[in-house]
Design an enzyme around this catalytic site. Structure first.
Site, PDB file in Angstrom:
ATOM      1  N   ARG A 250       0.844  -1.207   0.000  1.00 60.60           N
ATOM      2  CA  ARG A 250       0.000   0.000   0.000  1.00 60.60           C
ATOM      3  C   ARG A 250       0.867   1.240   0.000  1.00 60.60           C
ATOM      4  O   ARG A 250       2.010   1.202   0.408  1.00 60.60           O
ATOM      5  CB  ARG A 250      -0.900   0.002   1.240  1.00 60.60           C
ATOM      6  CG  ARG A 250      -2.022  -1.015   1.173  1.00 60.60           C
ATOM      7  CD  ARG A 250      -2.863  -0.954   2.431  1.00 60.60           C
ATOM      8  NE  ARG A 250      -3.375   0.380   2.648  1.00 60.60           N
ATOM      9  CZ  ARG A 250      -3.158   1.106   3.759  1.00 60.60           C
ATOM     10  NH1 ARG A 250      -2.448   0.613   4.749  1.00 60.60           N
ATOM     11  NH2 ARG A 250      -3.670   2.302   3.870  1.00 60.60           N
TER      12      ARG A 250
ATOM     13  N   LYS B 259       2.598  -7.574  12.370  1.00 66.30           N
ATOM     14  CA  LYS B 259       1.894  -7.784  11.091  1.00 66.30           C
ATOM     15  C   LYS B 259       2.164  -9.187  10.556  1.00 66.30           C
ATOM     16  O   LYS B 259       3.305  -9.610  10.412  1.00 66.30           O
ATOM     17  CB  LYS B 259       2.372  -6.726  10.093  1.00 66.30           C
ATOM     18  CG  LYS B 259       1.659  -6.782   8.755  1.00 66.30           C
ATOM     19  CD  LYS B 259       1.775  -5.450   8.043  1.00 66.30           C
ATOM     20  CE  LYS B 259       1.330  -5.526   6.607  1.00 66.30           C
ATOM     21  NZ  LYS B 259       1.191  -4.208   5.983  1.00 66.30           N
TER      22      LYS B 259
ATOM     23  N   ARG C 142      -1.621   4.743  13.948  1.00 66.35           N
ATOM     24  CA  ARG C 142      -0.731   4.204  14.982  1.00 66.35           C
ATOM     25  C   ARG C 142      -1.323   4.494  16.351  1.00 66.35           C
ATOM     26  O   ARG C 142      -2.091   5.457  16.512  1.00 66.35           O
ATOM     27  CB  ARG C 142       0.683   4.760  14.838  1.00 66.35           C
ATOM     28  CG  ARG C 142       0.829   6.191  15.307  1.00 66.35           C
ATOM     29  CD  ARG C 142       2.273   6.628  15.351  1.00 66.35           C
ATOM     30  NE  ARG C 142       2.346   7.999  15.767  1.00 66.35           N
ATOM     31  CZ  ARG C 142       3.272   8.862  15.360  1.00 66.35           C
ATOM     32  NH1 ARG C 142       4.187   8.496  14.516  1.00 66.35           N
ATOM     33  NH2 ARG C 142       3.269  10.099  15.804  1.00 66.35           N
TER      34      ARG C 142
HETATM   35  C1  BTN Z   1       0.578  -3.853   2.382  1.00 64.15           C
HETATM   36  O1  BTN Z   1       0.432  -4.223   3.539  1.00 64.15           O
HETATM   37  O2  BTN Z   1       1.200  -2.816   2.113  1.00 64.15           O
HETATM   38  C2  BTN Z   1      -0.013  -4.666   1.273  1.00 64.15           C
HETATM   39  C3  BTN Z   1       0.949  -5.724   0.793  1.00 64.15           C
HETATM   40  C4  BTN Z   1       0.379  -6.605  -0.298  1.00 64.15           C
HETATM   41  C5  BTN Z   1       1.434  -7.531  -0.859  1.00 64.15           C
HETATM   42  C6  BTN Z   1       0.846  -8.535  -1.812  1.00 64.15           C
HETATM   43  S1  BTN Z   1       1.994  -9.820  -2.195  1.00 64.15           S
HETATM   44  C7  BTN Z   1       0.938 -10.403  -3.445  1.00 64.15           C
HETATM   45  C8  BTN Z   1       0.367  -9.181  -4.149  1.00 64.15           C
HETATM   46  N1  BTN Z   1       1.256  -8.732  -5.203  1.00 64.15           N
HETATM   47  C9  BTN Z   1       1.799  -7.540  -4.942  1.00 64.15           C
HETATM   48  O3  BTN Z   1       2.594  -6.919  -5.657  1.00 64.15           O
HETATM   49  N2  BTN Z   1       1.321  -7.089  -3.758  1.00 64.15           N
HETATM   50  C10 BTN Z   1       0.381  -8.009  -3.157  1.00 64.15           C
END
Ligand code: BTN
Length: 263
Positions: free
Chosen positions: A60, A129, A261
């Site tokens: 994100r 997390k 947070r």
């Molecule tokens: C976050 O917490 O920032 C979201 C992370 C999401 C990661 C997943 S891994 C599979 C899919 N492909 C990506 O490029 N991102 C999501």
């Protein structure tokens, strides 16, 4: 050879196997990006891309997502909905509920959710997390397409991370086998996506709230690192907006671009 064996996965999916069309890759840039390209070429709902390695995994707010093949599970699922994008506010929270249910089905304890869509492992006051969710929506006259990307730590990740992280191995007495983990997640996701298609997020709000890690706690909302507001976290509404009780009254926070947070 990929760590996912499609025949084995199919057997773990059982009577749900026909709903998913899974491709397992050794490597791609990002499973979300790869699935988006396939969706543009007409891939059906239920298409899944799972990859051992991502060379440009996305998180994100423009962050990178790093994962290690043996100790994580990274995949994306394509789903389609009738109707406009505006009906799907709260979809990423719905996905969080599906993921939390899956972890609990696998025997995990201490699973919590953090707005908008982090899956946490909670131990008293400590929260780490466990998984991240990246939902990317687009719509046209036929309806709305969702690319649902999930990165789940099976083992606690090593290295210097921006926030405490945990692995599923720490939440379960015995770490379930990865095909079982993926199959259980896909089954639970199909369930919450069906609910969301009919009732929107409201049908899943109670479930989300029950697992809300920071319910009634004092939190700060950050925008690009700067504190935007501070208040008591009351949970979420039917659209998935965060409700914050501040000195000025109840604030609804919609944007998934802010971060949260504990104060
Ligand atoms: C976050 O917490 O920032 C979201 C992370 C999401 C990661 C997943 S891994 C599979 C899919 N492909 C990506 O490029 N991102 C999501």
């Amino acid at each position: 050879m990929s760590l996912i064996d499609l025949v084995l996965l199919k057997s773990r999916l059982g009577d749900q196997a026909g709903r998913f069309d899974v491709d397992a890759l050794d490597e791609c840039d990002s499973t979300n990006s790869e699935l988006m390209r396939r969706a543009e070429r007409g891939a059906p709902a239920g298409t899944v891309v799972v990859a051992d390695r991502q060379s440009a995994g996305r998180g994100r707010r423009g962050r990178n997502w790093l994962s290690a093949p043996e100790s994580s599970l990274t995949f994306s699922l394509l789903w389609r909905f009738a109707g406009p994008l505006s009906r799907l506010s709260g979809l990423s929270l719905a996905v969080g509920v599906g993921l939390a249910r899956a972890m609990e089905t696998l025997g995990a304890e201490g699973i919590g959710l953090k707005w908008p869509n982090d899956l946490l492992l909670c131990d008293g006051d400590r929260h780490a997390k466990l998984a991240g969710i990246l939902v990317e929506l687009s719509s046209d006259r036929r309806g709305t397409q969702a690319i649902i990307g999930i990165g789940l730590n099976l083992m606690p990740p090593a290295g210097d991370l921006p926030q405490p992280a945990a692995g599923l191995s720490q939440a379960c007495q015995h770490l379930p086998e990865r095909h079982v983990v993926l199959a259980v997640i896909l089954r639970e996701l199909a369930g919450v996506l069906e609910t969301a298609a009919v009732d929107g997020f409201s049908g899943l709000k109670t479930d989300w709230q029950q697992r809300h890690a920071w319910q009634n706690q004092i939190v700060e909302i950050l925008d690009e690192g700067a504190v935007q507001s501070c208040g008591r976290c009351l949970g979420v509404d039917d659209e998935g907006a965060l409700l914050l009780e501040t000195a000025a009254g109840i604030e609804r926070i919609h944007s998934g671009d802010v971060s949260l947070r504990r104060a």
